[in-house]
Design a protein around this motif. Structure first.
Motif, PDB file in Angstrom:
ATOM      1  N   ILE A  46       0.866  -1.184   0.000  1.00 60.67           N
ATOM      2  CA  ILE A  46       0.000   0.000   0.000  1.00 60.67           C
ATOM      3  C   ILE A  46       0.904   1.235   0.000  1.00 60.67           C
ATOM      4  O   ILE A  46       1.760   1.380   0.878  1.00 60.67           O
ATOM      5  CB  ILE A  46      -0.928   0.025   1.221  1.00 60.67           C
ATOM      6  CG1 ILE A  46      -1.812  -1.225   1.237  1.00 60.67           C
ATOM      7  CG2 ILE A  46      -1.782   1.284   1.227  1.00 60.67           C
ATOM      8  CD1 ILE A  46      -2.696  -1.326   2.460  1.00 60.67           C
ATOM      9  N   THR A  47       0.732   2.102  -0.974  1.00 63.69           N
ATOM     10  CA  THR A  47       1.497   3.349  -1.048  1.00 63.69           C
ATOM     11  C   THR A  47       0.524   4.516  -1.016  1.00 63.69           C
ATOM     12  O   THR A  47      -0.628   4.401  -1.462  1.00 63.69           O
ATOM     13  CB  THR A  47       2.333   3.412  -2.336  1.00 63.69           C
ATOM     14  OG1 THR A  47       1.460   3.284  -3.470  1.00 63.69           O
ATOM     15  CG2 THR A  47       3.353   2.301  -2.359  1.00 63.69           C
ATOM     16  N   GLY A  48       0.971   5.636  -0.500  1.00 61.48           N
ATOM     17  CA  GLY A  48       0.070   6.773  -0.437  1.00 61.48           C
ATOM     18  C   GLY A  48       0.762   8.048  -0.034  1.00 61.48           C
ATOM     19  O   GLY A  48       1.947   8.065   0.337  1.00 61.48           O
ATOM     20  N   ILE A  49       0.010   9.127  -0.106  1.00 59.41           N
ATOM     21  CA  ILE A  49       0.485  10.448   0.286  1.00 59.41           C
ATOM     22  C   ILE A  49      -0.640  11.154   1.032  1.00 59.41           C
ATOM     23  O   ILE A  49      -1.810  11.064   0.645  1.00 59.41           O
ATOM     24  CB  ILE A  49       0.942  11.276  -0.937  1.00 59.41           C
ATOM     25  CG1 ILE A  49       1.421  12.667  -0.491  1.00 59.41           C
ATOM     26  CG2 ILE A  49      -0.167  11.373  -1.987  1.00 59.41           C
ATOM     27  CD1 ILE A  49       2.054  13.449  -1.613  1.00 59.41           C
ATOM     28  N   GLU A  50      -0.294  11.788   2.131  1.00 59.76           N
ATOM     29  CA  GLU A  50      -1.241  12.566   2.917  1.00 59.76           C
ATOM     30  C   GLU A  50      -0.779  14.017   2.951  1.00 59.76           C
ATOM     31  O   GLU A  50       0.390  14.303   3.223  1.00 59.76           O
ATOM     32  CB  GLU A  50      -1.359  12.018   4.338  1.00 59.76           C
ATOM     33  CG  GLU A  50      -1.894  10.600   4.413  1.00 59.76           C
ATOM     34  CD  GLU A  50      -1.946  10.081   5.837  1.00 59.76           C
ATOM     35  OE1 GLU A  50      -1.391  10.762   6.731  1.00 59.76           O
ATOM     36  OE2 GLU A  50      -2.522   9.001   6.062  1.00 59.76           O
ATOM     37  N   MET A  51      -1.702  14.932   2.688  1.00 65.99           N
ATOM     38  CA  MET A  51      -1.382  16.354   2.672  1.00 65.99           C
ATOM     39  C   MET A  51      -2.375  17.105   3.542  1.00 65.99           C
ATOM     40  O   MET A  51      -3.562  16.764   3.575  1.00 65.99           O
ATOM     41  CB  MET A  51      -1.424  16.898   1.239  1.00 65.99           C
ATOM     42  CG  MET A  51      -0.433  16.224   0.297  1.00 65.99           C
ATOM     43  SD  MET A  51      -0.549  16.849  -1.391  1.00 65.99           S
ATOM     44  CE  MET A  51      -2.159  16.195  -1.842  1.00 65.99           C
ATOM     45  N   ILE A  52      -1.879  18.125   4.239  1.00 63.04           N
ATOM     46  CA  ILE A  52      -2.739  18.914   5.113  1.00 63.04           C
ATOM     47  C   ILE A  52      -2.349  20.381   5.000  1.00 63.04           C
ATOM     48  O   ILE A  52      -1.158  20.722   4.916  1.00 63.04           O
ATOM     49  CB  ILE A  52      -2.639  18.432   6.575  1.00 63.04           C
ATOM     50  CG1 ILE A  52      -3.570  19.243   7.470  1.00 63.04           C
ATOM     51  CG2 ILE A  52      -1.215  18.483   7.080  1.00 63.04           C
ATOM     52  CD1 ILE A  52      -3.668  18.714   8.895  1.00 63.04           C
ATOM     53  N   ALA A  53      -3.352  21.244   4.956  1.00 62.79           N
ATOM     54  CA  ALA A  53      -3.144  22.698   4.945  1.00 62.79           C
ATOM     55  C   ALA A  53      -4.116  23.313   5.940  1.00 62.79           C
ATOM     56  O   ALA A  53      -5.317  23.018   5.910  1.00 62.79           O
ATOM     57  CB  ALA A  53      -3.370  23.261   3.551  1.00 62.79           C
ATOM     58  N   ARG A  54      -3.585  24.164   6.817  1.00 61.78           N
ATOM     59  CA  ARG A  54      -4.409  24.789   7.849  1.00 61.78           C
ATOM     60  C   ARG A  54      -4.130  26.297   7.864  1.00 61.78           C
ATOM     61  O   ARG A  54      -2.964  26.716   7.825  1.00 61.78           O
ATOM     62  CB  ARG A  54      -4.097  24.165   9.204  1.00 61.78           C
ATOM     63  CG  ARG A  54      -5.027  24.603  10.324  1.00 61.78           C
ATOM     64  CD  ARG A  54      -4.623  23.964  11.643  1.00 61.78           C
ATOM     65  NE  ARG A  54      -4.655  22.500  11.566  1.00 61.78           N
ATOM     66  CZ  ARG A  54      -3.623  21.730  11.883  1.00 61.78           C
ATOM     67  NH1 ARG A  54      -2.490  22.279  12.275  1.00 61.78           N
ATOM     68  NH2 ARG A  54      -3.729  20.416  11.797  1.00 61.78           N
ATOM     69  N   TYR A  55      -5.201  27.096   7.916  1.00 62.62           N
ATOM     70  CA  TYR A  55      -5.039  28.552   7.927  1.00 62.62           C
ATOM     71  C   TYR A  55      -5.921  29.151   9.014  1.00 62.62           C
ATOM     72  O   TYR A  55      -7.125  28.904   9.046  1.00 62.62           O
ATOM     73  CB  TYR A  55      -5.411  29.157   6.575  1.00 62.62           C
ATOM     74  CG  TYR A  55      -5.235  30.661   6.525  1.00 62.62           C
ATOM     75  CD1 TYR A  55      -3.967  31.226   6.504  1.00 62.62           C
ATOM     76  CD2 TYR A  55      -6.351  31.494   6.521  1.00 62.62           C
ATOM     77  CE1 TYR A  55      -3.811  32.606   6.470  1.00 62.62           C
ATOM     78  CE2 TYR A  55      -6.193  32.881   6.488  1.00 62.62           C
ATOM     79  CZ  TYR A  55      -4.921  33.422   6.462  1.00 62.62           C
ATOM     80  OH  TYR A  55      -4.751  34.788   6.435  1.00 62.62           O
ATOM     81  N   ARG A  56      -5.308  29.910   9.897  1.00 62.87           N
ATOM     82  CA  ARG A  56      -6.037  30.556  10.985  1.00 62.87           C
ATOM     83  C   ARG A  56      -6.233  32.033  10.638  1.00 62.87           C
ATOM     84  O   ARG A  56      -5.253  32.791  10.532  1.00 62.87           O
ATOM     85  CB  ARG A  56      -5.279  30.414  12.296  1.00 62.87           C
ATOM     86  CG  ARG A  56      -5.950  31.123  13.474  1.00 62.87           C
ATOM     87  CD  ARG A  56      -5.212  30.863  14.765  1.00 62.87           C
ATOM     88  NE  ARG A  56      -5.379  29.482  15.205  1.00 62.87           N
ATOM     89  CZ  ARG A  56      -6.431  29.050  15.898  1.00 62.87           C
ATOM     90  NH1 ARG A  56      -7.407  29.889  16.224  1.00 62.87           N
ATOM     91  NH2 ARG A  56      -6.506  27.797  16.267  1.00 62.87           N
ATOM     92  N   ILE A  57      -7.484  32.428  10.446  1.00 58.40           N
ATOM     93  CA  ILE A  57      -7.784  33.817  10.099  1.00 58.40           C
ATOM     94  C   ILE A  57      -7.577  34.724  11.300  1.00 58.40           C
ATOM     95  O   ILE A  57      -6.949  35.791  11.199  1.00 58.40           O
ATOM     96  CB  ILE A  57      -9.226  33.929   9.570  1.00 58.40           C
ATOM     97  CG1 ILE A  57      -9.356  33.140   8.259  1.00 58.40           C
ATOM     98  CG2 ILE A  57      -9.619  35.395   9.355  1.00 58.40           C
ATOM     99  CD1 ILE A  57     -10.745  33.164   7.676  1.00 58.40           C
ATOM    100  N   ASN A  58      -8.092  34.315  12.453  1.00 56.96           N
ATOM    101  CA  ASN A  58      -7.890  35.051  13.695  1.00 56.96           C
ATOM    102  C   ASN A  58      -7.960  34.060  14.844  1.00 56.96           C
ATOM    103  O   ASN A  58      -7.958  32.855  14.625  1.00 56.96           O
ATOM    104  CB  ASN A  58      -8.917  36.186  13.841  1.00 56.96           C
ATOM    105  CG  ASN A  58     -10.344  35.695  13.627  1.00 56.96           C
ATOM    106  OD1 ASN A  58     -10.741  34.670  14.173  1.00 56.96           O
ATOM    107  ND2 ASN A  58     -11.106  36.427  12.808  1.00 56.96           N
ATOM    108  N   THR A  59      -8.048  34.551  16.052  1.00 58.65           N
ATOM    109  CA  THR A  59      -8.052  33.662  17.210  1.00 58.65           C
ATOM    110  C   THR A  59      -9.315  32.824  17.303  1.00 58.65           C
ATOM    111  O   THR A  59      -9.352  31.834  18.038  1.00 58.65           O
ATOM    112  CB  THR A  59      -7.898  34.478  18.500  1.00 58.65           C
ATOM    113  OG1 THR A  59      -8.953  35.463  18.563  1.00 58.65           O
ATOM    114  CG2 THR A  59      -6.540  35.185  18.524  1.00 58.65           C
ATOM    115  N   SER A  60     -10.349  33.177  16.537  1.00 57.16           N
ATOM    116  CA  SER A  60     -11.627  32.469  16.631  1.00 57.16           C
ATOM    117  C   SER A  60     -11.923  31.558  15.450  1.00 57.16           C
ATOM    118  O   SER A  60     -12.673  30.582  15.593  1.00 57.16           O
ATOM    119  CB  SER A  60     -12.786  33.473  16.772  1.00 57.16           C
ATOM    120  OG  SER A  60     -12.621  34.274  17.925  1.00 57.16           O
TER     121      SER A  60
END
Length: 469
Positions: free
Chosen positions: A311-325
């Protein structure tokens, strides 16, 4: 919670809106801080009714009713640089169920299991090392509560033991290098013996970027259960039972994983990429060994080391925080699975056209899964919305044809689909918190099994929590 009705041809199930799965859980917990530690208690019961469904590997339970009673106690304390944790727990499970989807008029089978577990964990902080050691010891017993045979007589009422031990060291050899190494050892009377050493290296490139490389290898010895499918796959005649074998001719199943990952944190943005390869050698699965030729022909299966899989694979994640909420996240997993071709049986009277692709086939795993998550957290209110999109793939259900006496693969295309989950937490007033969660709000008509996980149903639940201080 809506649950699936009887399975349709080729494995995939749909929902019967007239049936609901009802569960009720009641429990009480207490945690008390001491001068040098903490003691905790928890006990309760879970009642389940009207459950219907099918689980992998031809085993089908429907109309499940019963309850689970549980209780546990824990004690944590420190002595110098050592942190200790002692635990003890008990679980009593009592269920009644039908064995096959077409056996509505058959008397239900009943099963009761009791599991007592005792554990000890030690955490050591010394110089550049953080060492974690632990061991758990379990005592299990099972018995039938009706005349329906589900267990071999040698397992009824007898106490069987299991043990799990683990060790890990986090060694900071340099401000930018940390090595994790350790292993896990388990010995269970059903699951067999498993030993899994692991090694990982974390390299901090700079204040924002991190590189991780890791590998682990699992050696799983065969269990002592040998499943014998003495029932008709097509009619579901309720004569399935389990016999006990030593499986002395089986070898250990070896699974090896290789992983490399990169993380970067840039102010409000977080990015991550992981590449992985899982290599299985000598995996244990069932093959058809014989056919009982009588008025109702029935197959007999046996476990062998016949599965090789990558089994081969790739995992990608992107996270963006606009403000504290407010924060948004997107992640994706792309997976490819290849199983080796193996002969099933002797090539003349048994097998899937004499050639198989392992238990689940090369298309059983979805080629890609996408997730989109929005999180909002402000004062007394927090909201989490999660949407998951799964690409089209194949459902492969191993089956048996009584007319030919051969195994056969039932393939059914599973269309792409999406599921929507949401969770809301609100602090009504001091000490009181209301939580509401909904699972699979967008599409409750789809259900499938992938490996050991199930994806089905629509469920909405609520919880009120009160803190004394």
């Amino acid at each position: 919670e809506l649950v699936p009705s009887k399975p349709i041809d080729h494995g995939e199930q749909h929902f019967d809106n007239k049936k609901m799965l009802n569960t009720t859980t009641v429990n009480a917990a207490l945690a008390y801080e001491l001068n040098n530690g903490e003691i905790s208690l928890n006990a309760g019961t879970n009642i389940i009714g009207n459950a219907q469904g099918r689980i992998p590997d031809r085993l089908c339970f429907i109309d499940i009713e019963g309850n689970v009673s549980f209780g546990n106690v824990g004690y944590k304390f420190k002595t110098g640089k050592l942190e200790h944790k002692l635990t003890a727990s008990t679980d009593i499970v009592k269920y009644s169920f039908l064995q096959n989807s077409s056996s509505a008029q058959v008397e239900k089978a009943g099963l009761k299991t009791t599991n007592n577990t005792f554990g000890y964990e030690l955490n050591i902080n010394a110089n550049k090392h953080t060492i974690l050691l632990g061991v758990t010891y379990g005592i299990e017993a099972a018995e039938e509560t009706t005349d329906k045979e589900m267990l071999h007589e040698s397992f009824q009422g007898l106490s069987r033991t299991s043990i799990n031990a683990y060790a890990q060291d986090s060694w900071k050899i340099h401000p930018k290098f940390t090595i994790y190494y350790g292993g896990y050892l388990s010995n269970h009377y059903i699951a067999g013996t498993n030993f899994a050493p692991m090694l990982a290296i974390i390299h901090k490139l700079d204040d924002r970027n991190t590189l991780r490389i890791g590998t682990y290898t699992s050696y799983r010895n065969p269990n002592i259960f040998e499943h014998s499918m003495h029932y008709d796959q097509n009619t579901g005649a309720a004569s399935k039972y389990t016999i006990v074998e030593d499986n002395q001719n089986l070898k250990a199943e070896r699974t090896r994983s290789y992983e490399i990952g990169f993380r970067t944190q840039q102010d409000k943005t977080y990015l991550g990429v992981d590449l992985f390869v899982n290599d299985v050698k000598g995996g244990m699965e069932w093959i058809l060994t014989d056919t009982i030729a009588d008025a109702t022909p029935r197959p007999v299966y046996q476990t062998v080391n016949s599965l090789n899989q990558i089994i081969t694979g790739i995992e990608m994640i992107a996270r963006y925080r606009i403000n504290t909420s407010l924060e948004f996240e997107g992640n994706a997993t792309f997976t490819s699975m290849k199983n080796s071709d193996k002969n099933y049986g002797d090539g003349t009277s048994h097998g899937i056209n004499n050639i198989g692709e392992g238990r689940y086939g090369g298309q059983y795993t979805p080629p890609f899964i996408l997730n989109f998550i929005a999180k909002y957290d402000w004062k007394i209110l927090s909201i989490n919305i999660h949407y998951q999109y799964t690409g089209a793939h194949q459902w492969q259900w191993p089956s048996w044809d009584s007319t030919t006496g051969l195994d056969r693969l039932q393939l059914k295309p599973v269309n792409d689909y999406g599921t929507l989950n949401a969770r809301i937490n609100a602090q009504l007033f001091k000490g009181f918190t209301l939580s509401v969660e909904g699972i699979n709000l967008a599409d409750n008509l789809h259900t499938e099994w992938r490996g050991d996980k199930s994806y089905f149903g629509r469920m909405i639940w609520g919880r009120i929590t009160y803190r004394l201080n």
